[in-house]
Write a protein that holds these residues in place. Structure first.
Motif, mmCIF file in Angstrom:
data_model
loop_
_atom_site.group_PDB
_atom_site.id
_atom_site.type_symbol
_atom_site.label_atom_id
_atom_site.label_comp_id
_atom_site.label_asym_id
_atom_site.label_seq_id
_atom_site.Cartn_x
_atom_site.Cartn_y
_atom_site.Cartn_z
ATOM 1 N N UNK A 71 0.884 -1.219 0.045
ATOM 2 C CA UNK A 71 0.154 -0.072 0.018
ATOM 3 C C UNK A 71 1.026 1.125 0.081
ATOM 4 N N UNK A 72 1.981 1.402 0.476
ATOM 5 C CA UNK A 72 2.875 2.415 0.947
ATOM 6 C C UNK A 72 3.231 2.888 -0.444
ATOM 7 N N UNK A 73 3.889 1.999 -1.375
ATOM 8 C CA UNK A 73 4.139 2.087 -2.496
ATOM 9 C C UNK A 73 3.070 2.283 -3.935
ATOM 10 N N UNK A 74 1.733 2.026 -3.236
ATOM 11 C CA UNK A 74 0.788 2.520 -4.154
ATOM 12 C C UNK A 74 0.672 4.146 -4.210
ATOM 13 N N UNK A 75 0.880 4.508 -3.220
ATOM 14 C CA UNK A 75 0.947 6.190 -3.027
ATOM 15 C C UNK A 75 2.398 6.612 -3.287
ATOM 16 N N UNK A 76 2.641 6.323 -4.621
ATOM 17 C CA UNK A 76 3.633 6.828 -5.559
ATOM 18 C C UNK A 76 3.424 7.143 -6.972
ATOM 19 N N UNK A 77 4.000 8.116 -7.411
ATOM 20 C CA UNK A 77 3.426 8.746 -8.941
ATOM 21 C C UNK A 77 3.892 7.251 -10.008
ATOM 22 N N UNK A 78 4.577 6.480 -9.694
ATOM 23 C CA UNK A 78 5.084 5.242 -10.420
ATOM 24 C C UNK A 78 3.987 4.264 -10.581
ATOM 25 N N UNK A 79 2.935 4.188 -9.715
ATOM 26 C CA UNK A 79 2.358 3.214 -9.440
ATOM 27 C C UNK A 79 0.984 3.232 -10.673
ATOM 28 N N UNK A 80 0.407 2.334 -10.891
ATOM 29 C CA UNK A 80 -0.594 2.390 -12.023
ATOM 30 C C UNK A 80 -1.839 2.562 -11.259
ATOM 31 N N UNK A 81 -2.157 3.879 -11.170
ATOM 32 C CA UNK A 81 -3.267 3.987 -10.264
ATOM 33 C C UNK A 81 -4.033 5.313 -10.890
ATOM 34 N N UNK A 82 -5.384 5.353 -10.947
ATOM 35 C CA UNK A 82 -6.008 6.662 -11.294
ATOM 36 C C UNK A 82 -5.928 7.689 -10.327
ATOM 37 N N UNK A 83 -6.021 8.920 -10.831
ATOM 38 C CA UNK A 83 -5.941 10.019 -9.634
ATOM 39 C C UNK A 83 -7.170 10.027 -8.632
ATOM 40 N N UNK A 84 -8.156 9.261 -8.786
ATOM 41 C CA UNK A 84 -9.289 9.203 -7.824
ATOM 42 C C UNK A 84 -8.783 8.060 -6.916
ATOM 43 N N UNK A 85 -8.104 7.123 -7.372
ATOM 44 C CA UNK A 85 -7.434 6.092 -6.442
ATOM 45 C C UNK A 85 -6.612 6.643 -5.429
ATOM 46 N N UNK A 86 -5.641 7.266 -6.149
ATOM 47 C CA UNK A 86 -4.615 8.000 -5.303
ATOM 48 C C UNK A 86 -4.975 8.800 -4.289
ATOM 49 N N UNK A 87 -5.943 9.483 -4.625
ATOM 50 C CA UNK A 87 -6.882 10.600 -3.389
ATOM 51 C C UNK A 87 -7.359 9.809 -2.494
ATOM 52 N N UNK A 88 -8.067 8.788 -2.953
ATOM 53 C CA UNK A 88 -8.764 7.816 -1.659
ATOM 54 C C UNK A 88 -7.681 7.370 -0.881
ATOM 55 N N UNK A 89 -6.544 6.846 -1.472
ATOM 56 C CA UNK A 89 -5.269 6.535 -0.657
ATOM 57 C C UNK A 89 -5.009 7.484 0.415
ATOM 58 N N UNK A 90 -4.845 8.713 0.070
ATOM 59 C CA UNK A 90 -4.331 9.528 0.829
ATOM 60 C C UNK A 90 -5.392 10.128 1.837
ATOM 61 N N UNK A 91 -6.568 9.891 1.401
ATOM 62 C CA UNK A 91 -7.627 10.516 2.428
ATOM 63 C C UNK A 91 -8.250 9.480 3.267
ATOM 64 N N UNK A 92 -7.936 8.149 2.863
ATOM 65 C CA UNK A 92 -8.410 7.010 3.715
ATOM 66 C C UNK A 92 -7.611 6.913 5.015
ATOM 67 N N UNK A 93 -8.329 5.868 5.899
ATOM 68 C CA UNK A 93 -7.612 5.425 7.355
ATOM 69 C C UNK A 93 -7.680 4.094 7.210
#
Length: 329
Positions: A192-214
């Protein structure tokens, strides 16, 4: 240095979890370039063209050791054999019988990493001759078992003997790495920590959800696998951020299996990009993630944080030799 870093000749005892569809070639290359071990997430390898494209990116992006991960229950042995021709330093197998892949992996010279979620799987991994075992706790995002990370890791370490063990599940910073080493592991596998990196194949919405989530916003269930008709074995449930859909069908999995219209509607909403149908696999370490960090930088940051955490432990628990030396000065 640990047994894991020695085995691969890398700087830091940190590996990238081979998250299917998210840990692509750019992310794996960045982790390897940062001094860790990048593992491409081939998953079930149902899209060989995708795997080949990401392998091209990976091999063009790094000269450091790298690897690739597969799900045993679904990966075609022929495709696994073809990826071995690309020269990975390691192949990670998880979730199912490794037997169809072992011969080709051994013949290639790649190291065998096996992920385990319970004691029985640990014994099978040792019997298969795993070079490294990943002890994954239920805190982890994506698919896994029911054992808590902090209790499961030392149990696997004790069983594994000289075989290096990586801890996985809920680890998202250097304190987690230091804790894993204190439990006897030789390093960590971070997802999960590496999902929150610009190189991960994630949509902007998913990246935001990771940063906002607990962490408490995640839950482990089979609802999403049923909705996707993925074929995932029921014994391994998936941890993801909760959504209105998972809330609706929690504890009603049999009803969802019997409702093809509900499953089709979910997949259609997902394809449209409906946020209520967004699937974001994530672990309980979400509380520790507040920004997007380039993966190579993240490897070094986690390693430095671990060094500070380890130094605190040394100050808190000086060895008898240290105390004797201090009294004699």
């Amino acid at each position: 240095m640990t047994a894991f870093t020695d085995l691969f000749g890398i700087e830091h005892p940190i590996a990238l979890a081979p998250m299917g569809g998210a840990a692509g070639g750019a992310l794996a290359a960045a982790v390897s370039n940062g001094g860790g071990l990048g593992l491409l997430g081939a998953g079930s390898a149902r899209d060989p063209a995708w795997v080949e494209r990401e392998l091209d990116l990976l091999t063009a992006g790094t000269t450091a050791p790298w690897g690739i991960g597969f799900q045993c229950w679904a990966a075609p042995p022929a495709l696994v054999a073809r990826t071995l021709e690309r020269g990975p330093a390691a192949v990670m197998l998880a979730f199912g019988d490794p037997a169809p892949f072992l011969g080709a992996i051994r013949d290639s010279g790649a190291r065998l990493i096996m992920m385990v979620t319970d004691v029985a799987e640990t014994h099978r991994a040792l019997e298969a001759g795993a070079d490294v075992i990943v002890a994954q706790g239920t805190d982890a995002g994506g698919h896994g078992g029911s054992r808590g990370t902090i209790g499961f890791v030392p149990a696997v370490v004790d069983l594994a003997g000289p075989t290096p063990v990586l801890a996985a599940g809920g680890i998202a910073d250097g304190r987690g790495l230091a804790a894993a080493l204190a439990l006897g592991a030789s390093g960590v596998l971070l997802g999960t920590r590496f999902l929150a990196s610009p190189e991960a194949l994630q949509t902007p919405a998913a990246a935001k959800a990771l940063l906002d989530g607990l962490g408490e916003d995640t839950e482990r269930s089979s609802v999403l696998d049923i909705a996707h008709e993925s074929g995932w074995p029921a014994r391994w449930t998936g941890r993801a951020l909760r959504t209105p859909f998972t809330d609706r069908w929690r504890d009603h999995e049999d009803a969802l299996r019997a409702d093809p219209d509900a499953r089709r509607a979910f997949r259609a909403a997902e394809e449209r990009g409906d946020p209520e149908a967004a699937v974001v696999w994530a672990g309980e370490g979400l509380d520790l993630i507040s920004d997007l960090v380039p993966a190579a930088d993240l490897v070094g940051t986690v390693a430095r944080e671990a060094a500070f955490a380890a130094a605190r432990l040394v100050r808190a628990f000086p060895s008898p030799d240290t105390e004797k030396h201090a009294r004699g000065r």
